[in-house]
Write an enzyme that holds these catalytic residues in place. Structure first.
Site, PDB file in Angstrom:
ATOM      1  N   GLU A  68     -29.777  50.040  43.779  1.00 30.31           N
ATOM      2  CA  GLU A  68     -28.876  49.932  43.350  1.00 30.31           C
ATOM      3  C   GLU A  68     -27.176  50.184  43.819  1.00 30.31           C
ATOM      4  O   GLU A  68     -25.845  49.949  44.060  1.00 30.31           O
ATOM      5  CB  GLU A  68     -28.306  51.088  42.240  1.00 30.31           C
ATOM      6  CG  GLU A  68     -29.997  50.758  41.099  1.00 30.31           C
ATOM      7  CD  GLU A  68     -30.068  49.573  40.393  1.00 30.31           C
ATOM      8  OE1 GLU A  68     -28.584  48.976  40.398  1.00 30.31           O
ATOM      9  OE2 GLU A  68     -30.607  49.018  40.004  1.00 30.31           O
ATOM     10  N   HIS A  71     -25.975  46.932  45.454  1.00 27.92           N
ATOM     11  CA  HIS A  71     -25.276  46.818  45.039  1.00 27.92           C
ATOM     12  C   HIS A  71     -23.760  46.619  44.542  1.00 27.92           C
ATOM     13  O   HIS A  71     -22.203  46.785  43.938  1.00 27.92           O
ATOM     14  CB  HIS A  71     -25.667  46.263  42.833  1.00 27.92           C
ATOM     15  CG  HIS A  71     -26.527  45.688  42.557  1.00 27.92           C
ATOM     16  ND1 HIS A  71     -26.575  44.610  43.030  1.00 27.92           N
ATOM     17  CD2 HIS A  71     -27.550  45.475  42.264  1.00 27.92           C
ATOM     18  CE1 HIS A  71     -27.852  43.638  42.510  1.00 27.92           C
ATOM     19  NE2 HIS A  71     -28.609  44.753  42.521  1.00 27.92           N
TER      20      HIS A  71
END
Ligand SMILES: [Zn+2]
Length: 378
Positions: A68, A71
């Site tokens: 994550e 990202h």
């Protein structure tokens, strides 16, 4: 995804876990300690096995967080704000504010997550090979091998070309670039997500019937999550499309029934609110500025001894960013989540209340119930 427990802030991004992550931790540690590790090193004591299993499960969650974060870092580089990162039962969620500015940004933000999982798989795989050669304890070797395999799975699964998975975003980026139309690209990726989700739910059901109940339940659960998320995204895409080129004045309900902060609540409930069908009422101060909102539900529950109390005591205060001007673009409405009563924004200018926007107004907008004289003022 709601953060039940805030773990801390990394690079200015609040990182937390949802309560359901406990289920993932227990399942992963349980499978490791009870079936994978005993098979890899039969002679090892239960205490060591469980310690290694829990540690591996925690490292697994950390690799989800790393995915994550990858990202988040790229999103930030393209000017997309990262609100939070939350781990939950089925993985991690990075919550963004705003959309990628270009197809290229969309592609890169999406692709870096699986790339991170792939890199982690290589790192754990390398460590696994080294540990094996160096004659490390079989339990440690098995844990490293499991981490490598799981990160490969994560990378591959996330590359499935279906929204809301990373592969769906990559598909959207490609279609966006080739068609030059973000909205139609997003709808295609969402449809692919719905289809994939149903296929997974069907597969899960078959696995359940075949007796593989843990795999079956997990597959069906992931499928259900993908279908739900793809549908939410699809509605969101519709909303963005409908809002495009419109002003807030085009979307709002004008001249809403409203109260004053100093007014006795009983008076307001018995007169204005009684004859109105609004689910929520803006509350205005002596200067004419909207400062709060009170729901119909709260007014219906008003007790007789509360009737003389000022209406301002029962209102929920309005955040300043919830008060918008009539000429602002309607897309500004998509940045705020609805308050109680479905209130999204209060529209005002020059100390004058002009309108309100509720979830009903947005539903009407998507259904096309708002005149299609799109404003050219913007
Ligand atoms: Zn991802």
């Amino acid at each position: 995804m709601r953060q039940t427990l805030r773990l801390g802030t990394v690079m200015g991004i609040p990182v937390g876990v949802n309560w359901s992550v406990a289920a993932a931790l227990i399942i992963v540690a349980g499978v490791l300690a009870r079936s994978i590790l005993p098979a890899a090193s039969p002679g090892v004591s239960g205490g060591i096995r469980w310690t290694a299993a829990v540690l591996t499960a925690v490292i697994f969650l950390a690799s989800l967080a790393a995915h994550e974060f990858a990202h988040a870092v790229v999103a930030r580089r393209y000017g997309v704000k990262v609100v939070s990162i939350t781990l939950w039962m089925l993985g991690g969620v990075a919550q963004f504010e705003g959309e990628p500015p270009t197809a290229r940004a969309d592609l890169r933000i999406a692709a870096v997550g699986p790339a991170m999982s792939g890199a982690l798989a290589l790192a754990f795989g390398g460590a696994w090979a080294l540990a094996g050669v160096a004659g490390a304890p079989a339990t440690a070797v098995a844990c490293l091998g499991w981490l490598a395999a799981t990160n490969v799975l994560l990378a591959v699964f996330n590359l499935l070309p279906a929204a809301p998975l990373d592969g769906g975003r990559i598909l959207r980026g490609f279609l966006w670039r080739s068609r030059g139309d973000r909205v139609s690209a997003a709808h295609s990726a969402d449809r692919a997500g719905t289809v994939l989700g149903f296929v997974m739910m069907g597969g899960g059901l078959l696995a359940l019937l075949a007796g593989a109940w843990l795999d079956g339940i997990w597959l069906a659960l992931v499928g259900w999550f993908i279908v739900t998320a793809a549908r939410v995204e699809d509605r969101w895409t519709d909303l963005r499309e409908a809002a495009e080129g419109r002003r807030i004045a085009d979307v709002m309900t004008p001249h809403p029934a409203h109260g004053w902060t100093w007014q006795p609540a009983g008076d307001f409930a018995g007169t204005v609110a009684r004859t109105s069908r609004q689910p929520v009422f803006p509350v205005v101060d002596a200067a004419g500025d909207p400062v709060g909102a009170v729901t119909m539900i709260r007014l219906v529950r008003l007790r007789s001894e509360e009737a003389a109390t000022a209406l301002g005591r029962f209102m929920t205060p309005l955040d300043p960013d919830r008060v918008l001007g009539p000429e602002e673009p309607a897309s500004a409405l998509l940045k705020t989540t609805p308050m109680r009563g479905g209130l999204i924004a209060v529209v005002a200018a020059d100390h004058r209340l002009l309108g309100i926007v509720t979830t009903e107004d947005l539903q009407r907008l998507v259904r096309g119930g708002i005149g299609d004289s799109r404003s050219t003022a913007a």
